[in-house]
Every structure is written in structure tokens, then in C-alpha cells.
Design a protein around this motif. Structure first.
Motif, PDB file in Angstrom:
ATOM      1  N   SER A  86      -8.406  -0.367   9.087  1.00  0.00           N
ATOM      2  CA  SER A  86      -8.701  -0.226   7.637  1.00  0.00           C
ATOM      3  C   SER A  86      -9.070   1.169   7.029  1.00  0.00           C
ATOM      4  O   SER A  86      -8.733   1.578   5.994  1.00  0.00           O
ATOM      5  CB  SER A  86     -10.204  -1.234   7.651  1.00  0.00           C
ATOM      6  N   TYR A 104     -10.193  -2.708   1.785  1.00  0.00           N
ATOM      7  CA  TYR A 104     -10.372  -1.995   3.267  1.00  0.00           C
ATOM      8  C   TYR A 104     -11.992  -1.548   3.326  1.00  0.00           C
ATOM      9  O   TYR A 104     -12.227  -1.400   4.645  1.00  0.00           O
ATOM     10  CB  TYR A 104      -9.216  -0.940   3.485  1.00  0.00           C
ATOM     11  N   VAL A 105     -12.540  -1.037   2.266  1.00  0.00           N
ATOM     12  CA  VAL A 105     -13.966  -0.727   2.698  1.00  0.00           C
ATOM     13  C   VAL A 105     -14.669  -1.880   2.951  1.00  0.00           C
ATOM     14  O   VAL A 105     -15.676  -1.577   4.009  1.00  0.00           O
ATOM     15  CB  VAL A 105     -14.541  -0.074   1.244  1.00  0.00           C
ATOM     16  N   ARG A 119      -5.967   2.928   6.449  1.00  0.00           N
ATOM     17  CA  ARG A 119      -5.252   2.208   5.064  1.00  0.00           C
ATOM     18  C   ARG A 119      -5.858   3.143   3.976  1.00  0.00           C
ATOM     19  O   ARG A 119      -5.332   3.299   3.085  1.00  0.00           O
ATOM     20  CB  ARG A 119      -5.054   0.924   5.126  1.00  0.00           C
ATOM     21  N   ILE A 120      -7.009   3.175   4.086  1.00  0.00           N
ATOM     22  CA  ILE A 120      -8.033   3.777   2.873  1.00  0.00           C
ATOM     23  C   ILE A 120      -7.297   5.277   2.838  1.00  0.00           C
ATOM     24  O   ILE A 120      -7.153   5.558   1.690  1.00  0.00           O
ATOM     25  CB  ILE A 120      -9.517   3.522   3.076  1.00  0.00           C
ATOM     26  N   ALA A 159       0.901  -1.238  -0.090  1.00  0.00           N
ATOM     27  CA  ALA A 159       0.118  -0.052   0.030  1.00  0.00           C
ATOM     28  C   ALA A 159       0.821   1.268  -0.073  1.00  0.00           C
ATOM     29  O   ALA A 159       0.552   2.314  -0.759  1.00  0.00           O
ATOM     30  CB  ALA A 159      -0.981  -0.026   1.220  1.00  0.00           C
ATOM     31  N   ALA A 201      -4.513   2.013  -5.760  1.00  0.00           N
ATOM     32  CA  ALA A 201      -5.355   2.724  -4.442  1.00  0.00           C
ATOM     33  C   ALA A 201      -6.908   2.254  -4.596  1.00  0.00           C
ATOM     34  O   ALA A 201      -7.362   1.583  -3.507  1.00  0.00           O
ATOM     35  CB  ALA A 201      -5.309   4.154  -4.571  1.00  0.00           C
ATOM     36  N   THR A 202      -7.311   2.024  -5.927  1.00  0.00           N
ATOM     37  CA  THR A 202      -8.669   1.350  -5.839  1.00  0.00           C
ATOM     38  C   THR A 202      -8.549   0.035  -5.527  1.00  0.00           C
ATOM     39  O   THR A 202      -9.680  -0.467  -4.689  1.00  0.00           O
ATOM     40  CB  THR A 202      -9.166   1.295  -7.512  1.00  0.00           C
ATOM     41  N   VAL A 208      -3.463   5.463   1.401  1.00  0.00           N
ATOM     42  CA  VAL A 208      -3.396   5.120   0.059  1.00  0.00           C
ATOM     43  C   VAL A 208      -3.681   6.021  -0.746  1.00  0.00           C
ATOM     44  O   VAL A 208      -2.941   6.081  -2.033  1.00  0.00           O
ATOM     45  CB  VAL A 208      -3.905   3.625  -0.246  1.00  0.00           C
ATOM     46  N   TRP A 209      -4.486   6.998  -0.652  1.00  0.00           N
ATOM     47  CA  TRP A 209      -4.735   7.989  -1.367  1.00  0.00           C
ATOM     48  C   TRP A 209      -4.069   9.268  -1.202  1.00  0.00           C
ATOM     49  O   TRP A 209      -3.837  10.029  -1.878  1.00  0.00           O
ATOM     50  CB  TRP A 209      -6.623   8.379  -1.560  1.00  0.00           C
ATOM     51  N   TRP A 250      -3.634   5.507  -9.098  1.00  0.00           N
ATOM     52  CA  TRP A 250      -5.071   5.082  -8.838  1.00  0.00           C
ATOM     53  C   TRP A 250      -5.481   3.436  -9.167  1.00  0.00           C
ATOM     54  O   TRP A 250      -6.295   3.109  -8.366  1.00  0.00           O
ATOM     55  CB  TRP A 250      -5.836   5.796 -10.208  1.00  0.00           C
ATOM     56  N   SER A 255      -8.279   0.055  -1.754  1.00  0.00           N
ATOM     57  CA  SER A 255      -9.604   0.546  -1.068  1.00  0.00           C
ATOM     58  C   SER A 255     -10.935  -0.453  -1.210  1.00  0.00           C
ATOM     59  O   SER A 255     -11.722  -0.484  -0.113  1.00  0.00           O
ATOM     60  CB  SER A 255      -9.963   1.980  -1.753  1.00  0.00           C
TER      61      SER A 255
END
Length: 411
Positions: A200, A156-157, A203-204, A139, A149-150, A207-208, A146, A153
Motif C-alpha cells: 500500500s 491505500y492510506v 502504491r501511494i 494507478a 492520485a487523491t 501514484v504521485w 491529482w 491515496s
């Protein structure tokens, strides 16, 4: 040090998964879900071990990341299945509680989302993620890209949503728990999933919006967080089973103590046991039947064999045994032990009377565990009796072997 802790955590979760492996044989959703969760966490932790990571990365760069993330989804999905199995059972009353209906809906949504997440992550991993060089901490190394990251994400979502659901429901269940052990276990699992929810979400964001932390530092944070959560969950899931584990240990110890007595009796009366007597190693490695069932069978088989010994005991043998053991520290079990060993001696010598003598005295034993405890006291004395003491006991009973056989033949 962290690598060693990761090894320990992976081994601990693997042992827990192996311990719960028999759950696959039973139609009990909650036990199967706990096994799946243990196995998923174990697999995710093994992916963090350097040797396993290198082996997975050999054919496909960063394959360990995909395996680790997918097994994490499996583990969390299994946790949700466990909640549904416990709190989403069909209602026996008139109306199904709202939290039960919510558990069922959440479980159905989680399954659909998990399948969608897995499909999307696999597609992104092989098409949109830059894997031109191996990553130290995936990460962090791909932060701001992108595709990666996607990819991260989506994971972790899903994990944050599922973990928050688990934390909420386990927190509610802990407040309603009837026993302290269950309350403590559910509280620890709620704490673990709360921490995982926070991790989580972190981490989201990271990563962005890349942080200034290096990849090795973020790897320490990630591994420490995951290890802490896995161990908290493992301890929490194990605490309610402590009573059952203690009962299994007690049953195993009872079987261990009774083995010599049962072996001698079953060798003398091979038609009595349901399963033929085997070596200690074979007995300890039997997977079926369960320890409680085997303990119940063993006590019954010993009782049946002792009943057979009434044809090989002399009429005054029990009274003589009681006189001999009058000053023994544990006289009543000792008298039984001497009676059994002497009667067994006659049985091995080929002597048998046509009519059985009076049996051992009745004892107020309520269940197989109480009977096993009594027999263990008998066995403790039985193991110390020598052949010379047996011969002396038979002589004191007034029945030498020749006299006994000839008297029975005459009768």
C-alpha cells in the motif's frame, strides 16, 4: 499464467466464503467477520479477472476499479472487526487490559474512517478522475493526475493503516497463542498484512511519483501482490480451523458408514427417528442440524431401534450368533451384526414376543464418536450377511419361525 492464478485465487476465496456462510446464522462476531473478510477478498479478486472486469466496465468506464477498491476496504474492515471480536471482548476480571481497550478504539476509528473514505472515493471517482478511456492498470495509467492520485491515496492510506494495525496485533497474538496451529495461523496472517502494508505504501508513492514501469508490468505486480496476500491470509485463517475441519470430516464419514444400518432399522421402526430416514443425497445436503448433532442422534436412534429388536429376537439368538462368529476377524461386532440382522428379519416377518429377551452386551463407550466407531464395525459385517445366513442362524438358535411364533402365542 497470472490470469489463471487469479481465477484460482478468486475461486479459492469464494469457496472459503461459502464454507463460512453458515456463520451468518449464529450470533458470533468473529465467525461473521471471517466470512465478511473472505467475501470481500473474493470480490476484490474477481474484479481482477478479465471477463468480470469487462462486464463491470461495460456500463461505466473503470467501474471495476471502484468495486475492487471498495470491496478491499470491506475486507480489511472485517479483519479489524475480527481482531476486536477476539481481543476486544468484555473483560471478566477486574481490569480491562490495555490492548483490549486499544482494539475497541481502533475498531471505532476504523469504522468512521471507512465510511469517510468510501464517500470521498465515490465522489472523486465520478467527478475528479479522468475516465475518458478504459485503463489497463488504473494507478499507473493515471499516475501524476491529482484526482486519480487523491482517489488512490485515500484507499491505500486507509489500507496501510489498517493492515499495519492487523500485523501488529496478530504478531502479538501469535506470540501468546497456546497451540501450534493457532500460532502458525496468526503468524501467516501477520505476514500477509505486513506485505499488504508495504504494498500500500509503495502504491501511494508510485501514484504521485510515476515510475518508468509500463502499465502491464505494474498490473502484474499488483495482481501478484494481492493474490499472494489473499492466499496467505486464507491459509492462515484456515489453519486454526484444521482441527474442527478434521472433526467434521470424521463425523461425515461416520454418518456415511452408518447410513445403511440406520436406514434398515428406521424403516422397521419409523416412530423412533427424530427426522424420517431419507435418501443418501438428502442426508448429505441437509444444512441442519450440524454433523455432530446428527451423529449423536443417529447413534441414539440406532440404540433405541436395537432395544426394540429385543421383542423380535429369540432367547438363544445372541449366544448362537457369538458361536457362529467365534472365528471371525472381528468377532464381537460380528455377533451383534448377526443378532441385529436376524432379529430384524423376524420383525419384518411380523413376529413379536410379549416379553423382551436379554439385550446386547454392555460396552464401555464414552461418547457418540466412540459409539459410532463401534457401530461402523457392526455395519461392516452387517452389510455382508445374506438372507440364507440369517435363516441358518435362526435354525441353529433352535427357533424356526413357526415354532417361535407358536411358542410365544402359547406363553
Amino acid at each position: 499464467m497470472l490470469d489463471v492464478s487469479t481465477y484460482i485465487g478468486a475461486v479459492a476465496m469464494t469457496l472459503m466464503a461459502l464454507w463460512r456462510l453458515p456463520a451468518l446464522r449464529y450470533d458470533e462476531p468473529e465467525r461473521r467477520a471471517l466470512w465478511a473478510c473472505s467475501a470481500g477478498f473474493a470480490a476484490a479478486l474477481w474484479c481482477r479477472v478479465p471477463a468480470v472486469k469487462s462486464a463491470l466496465d461495460a456500463p461505466i468506464t473503470d467501474l471495476y476499479v471502484l468495486v475492487k477498491y471498495l470491496t478491499s476496504i470491506v475486507a480489511i474492515l472485517a479483519v479489524l472487526r475480527y481482531i476486536t471480536a477476539i481481543y476486544g471482548k468484555p473483560a471478566t476480571g477486574a481490569a480491562t487490559p490495555r490492548y483490549v481497550r486499544a482494539s475497541r478504539r481502533i475498531n471505532g476509528i476504523a469504522h468512521a474512517c471507512a465510511l469517510s473514505a468510501v464517500g470521498a472515493m465515490v465522489a472523486l471517482f465520478f467527478t475528479a478522475v479522468d475516465r475518458s478511456r478504459p485503463s489497463v492498470e488504473f494507478a499507473t495509467d493515471h499516475a501524476g493526475q491529482w484526482g486519480a492520485a487523491t482517489f488512490v491515496s485515500i484507499l491505500y492510506v486507509y489500507l496501510a493503516s489498517a493492515s499495519a494495525t492487523c500485523a501488529f496485533q496478530w504478531g502479538r497474538a501469535a506470540r501468546r497463542a497456546e497451540t501450534r496451529l493457532l500460532r502458525s495461523g496468526l503468524a501467516l496472517m501477520a505476514i500477509a498484512t505486513t506485505l499488504y502494508t508495504m504494498y500500500s505504501l509503495f502504491r501511494i508513492v508510485a501514484v504521485w511519483n510515476p515510475t518508468s514501469a509500463s502499465a502491464p508490468t505494474m498490473r502484474v505486480v499488483a495482481d501478484s501482490s494481492n493474490l499472494t496476500v489473499a492466499l496467505l491470509w486464507a491459509v492462515g485463517a484456515s489453519i486454526p480451523s484444521a482441527k474442527a475441519l478434521s472433526a467434521r470430516w470424521t463425523a461425515w464419514r461416520a454418518l456415511h458408514k452408518l447410513y445403511p444400518l440406520r436406514r434398515d432399522l428406521m424403516e422397521a421402526f419409523p416412530h423412533v427417528p427424530f427426522q424420517p430416514s431419507a435418501s443418501r443425497l438428502r442426508e448429505w445436503t441437509r444444512a441442519s442440524p450440524s454433523l455432530d448433532v446428527r451423529l449423536d442422534r443417529w447413534t441414539q436412534e440406532i440404540a433405541d431401534a436395537v432395544e426394540q429388536l429385543r421383542h423380535h429376537a429369540t432367547p438363544t439368538l445372541l449366544h448362537t450368533a457369538e458361536d457362529v462368529t467365534y472365528e471371525h476377524p472381528d468377532p464381537e461386532p460380528a455377533a451383534e451384526a448377526y443378532w441385529i440382522k436376524a432379529a430384524l428379519h423376524n420383525a419384518r416377518s411380523g413376529g413379536r414376543s410379549r416379553l423382551p429377551v436379554r439385550g446386547l452386551r454392555d460396552k464401555p463407550l464414552s461418547d457418540s464418536h466412540a459409539e459410532a466407531h463401534w457401530l461402523a464395525r457392526v455395519q461392516a459385517v452387517y452389510a455382508t450377511i445374506s438372507n440364507e445366513e440369517v435363516e441358518s442362524l435362526l435354525l441353529q438358535a433352535g427357533e424356526s419361525r413357526g415354532h417361535y411364533f407358536s411358542r410365544q402365542a402359547a406363553g
